[in-house]
Design an enzyme around this catalytic site. Structure first.
Site, short mmCIF file in Angstrom:
data_model
loop_
_atom_site.label_atom_id
_atom_site.label_comp_id
_atom_site.label_asym_id
_atom_site.label_seq_id
_atom_site.Cartn_x
_atom_site.Cartn_y
_atom_site.Cartn_z
CD1 TRP A 21 -7.61 1.78 -8.31
CD2 TRP A 21 -6.43 0.87 -6.65
NE1 TRP A 21 -6.98 2.80 -7.64
CE2 TRP A 21 -6.24 2.27 -6.62
CE3 TRP A 21 -5.80 0.08 -5.70
CZ2 TRP A 21 -5.43 2.90 -5.67
CZ3 TRP A 21 -4.99 0.71 -4.76
CH2 TRP A 21 -4.82 2.10 -4.75
NE ARG A 22 -5.66 5.19 -9.58
CZ ARG A 22 -5.04 6.15 -8.91
NH1 ARG A 22 -3.73 6.29 -9.03
NH2 ARG A 22 -5.71 6.96 -8.12
CE1 TYR A 55 -10.57 -2.68 -5.99
CE2 TYR A 55 -8.41 -3.71 -5.99
CZ TYR A 55 -9.40 -3.01 -5.34
OH TYR A 55 -9.22 -2.64 -4.03
CE LYS A 100 -20.78 -1.07 -4.45
NZ LYS A 100 -20.03 0.20 -4.32
CG ASN A 162 -13.46 -0.70 3.30
OD1 ASN A 162 -12.83 0.35 3.35
ND2 ASN A 162 -13.45 -1.48 2.22
CB SER A 213 -7.47 6.11 -0.85
OG SER A 213 -7.59 7.36 -1.50
N GLY A 217 -6.45 9.73 -2.78
CA GLY A 217 -6.90 9.72 -4.17
C GLY A 217 -6.24 10.79 -5.01
N GLY A 266 -1.43 2.76 -5.81
CA GLY A 266 -1.79 2.39 -7.16
C GLY A 266 -1.51 3.50 -8.14
#
Length: 302
Positions: A21-22, A55, A100, A162, A213, A217, A266
């Protein structure tokens, strides 16, 4: 590297997963640098790569695909996970999108899969996840769409991300193929999944969990962080016993659980990527596991 067997036609996946994702946020987005990251993962047995269509403002899959174009031998060693259903506001790409939202319609799921296959440059997605629970989900329509993608061979298997236990049960009730994983937020900083039914549901169903995460994070390691002040001395001390960094201990804490948790890590740092598998060197006994929980939460268990 330990692997996790999902069965049902899904290839084994590495216990540790690299999250992409980064990629779009790296100061060096050159294709050669992306290949270096991939090779650094594969060199230590990290063969599973976690994507999502959204992403990097819908760019990470494409960056990854361009970098791997022509590298057939690398592609053959990896498994691809990706996700769909979140619809981001993106003025540059979707100027008419007003808010969104989520979309679990069959049409969107199919379009998203086709786009991901094209962007990443692969013939099949090894695991497709529904990214977030959709309050408007028609579980019959969504379930049928996921079943069809498996039957057609566009995806090897499907899962969710999720989802709470009741969300999983709802979708599974309308499917013939099993939901094979749930990717959830879980870490020393946020261990609620251990007590709110998410982990228990996965264990009951024999469903390996993916943890996004897994290092909170980075908050566990930020200077001035209150939780970091409590946990870092002990994480560092344990790491010294095994010859690894504190981050590896935090990952090992998740992997010590019998639910077969697969941390999704990540980072754009080649040095940190090269050390991800150090987590496998750490063994935590029960009391040490609860000691770290207590330090992170700032209170003992009830």
């Amino acid at each position: 590297m330990e692997t996790i067997e999902f069965g049902h036609g899904v290839p084994p996946m590495s216990r540790l997963i690299y999250g992409v994702w980064r990629l779009a946020g790296d100061h060096d987005q050159s294709l050669s640098h992306v290949v270096e990251k991939v090779e650094a993962c594969l060199d230590q047995g990290i063969t599973t790569f976690d994507h999502a269509d959204i992403y990097g403002d819908y760019e990470c899959e494409a960056i990854f695909g361009r970098a791997l174009h022509g590298h057939t031998s690398l592609k053959q060693k990896m498994q691809i996970v990706t996700k769909c259903d979140i619809m981001l506001m993106s003025p540059g790409k979707f100027p008419r999108r007003r808010v969104k939202h989520y979309d679990t319609s069959a049409a969107h799921i199919r379009d998203s899969v086709d786009n991901s296959l094209a962007r990443i440059g692969v013939d099949v997605i090894d695991m497709l996840l529904i990214h977030r629970p959709d309050p408007l989900m028609d579980h019959h329509e969504t379930g049928a769409a996921l079943d069809a993608l498996v039957d057609e061979g566009k995806v090897c298997g499907v899962g969710v991300s999720n989802f709470m236990p009741w969300d999983i049960d709802l979708l599974q009730s309308a499917m013939k193929h099993p939901l094979l994983t749930n990717q959830i937020e879980i870490s020393l900083l946020n261990p609620s999944a251990f007590t709110d039914g998410q982990v228990a549901k996965a264990q009951m169903d024999g469903m390996p969990l993916m943890a996004w995460s897994p290092l909170g994070g980075g908050a566990l390691f930020m200077p001035g962080s209150e939780v970091g002040k409590r946990t870092m001395p002990r994480l560092t001390a344990i790491g010294a016993d095994f010859g690894v960094a504190a981050e590896a201990v935090a990952l090992a804490w998740l992997m010590a659980h019998p639910a077969r948790i697969m941390p999704v890590v990540g980072t754009n740092s080649l040095k940190r990527i090269a050390n991800i598998a150090d987590a496998l060197k750490v063994t935590l006994d029960r009391e040490t596991w609860f000691e770290l929980w207590t330090l992170a939460q700032g209170k003992e268990v009830p």
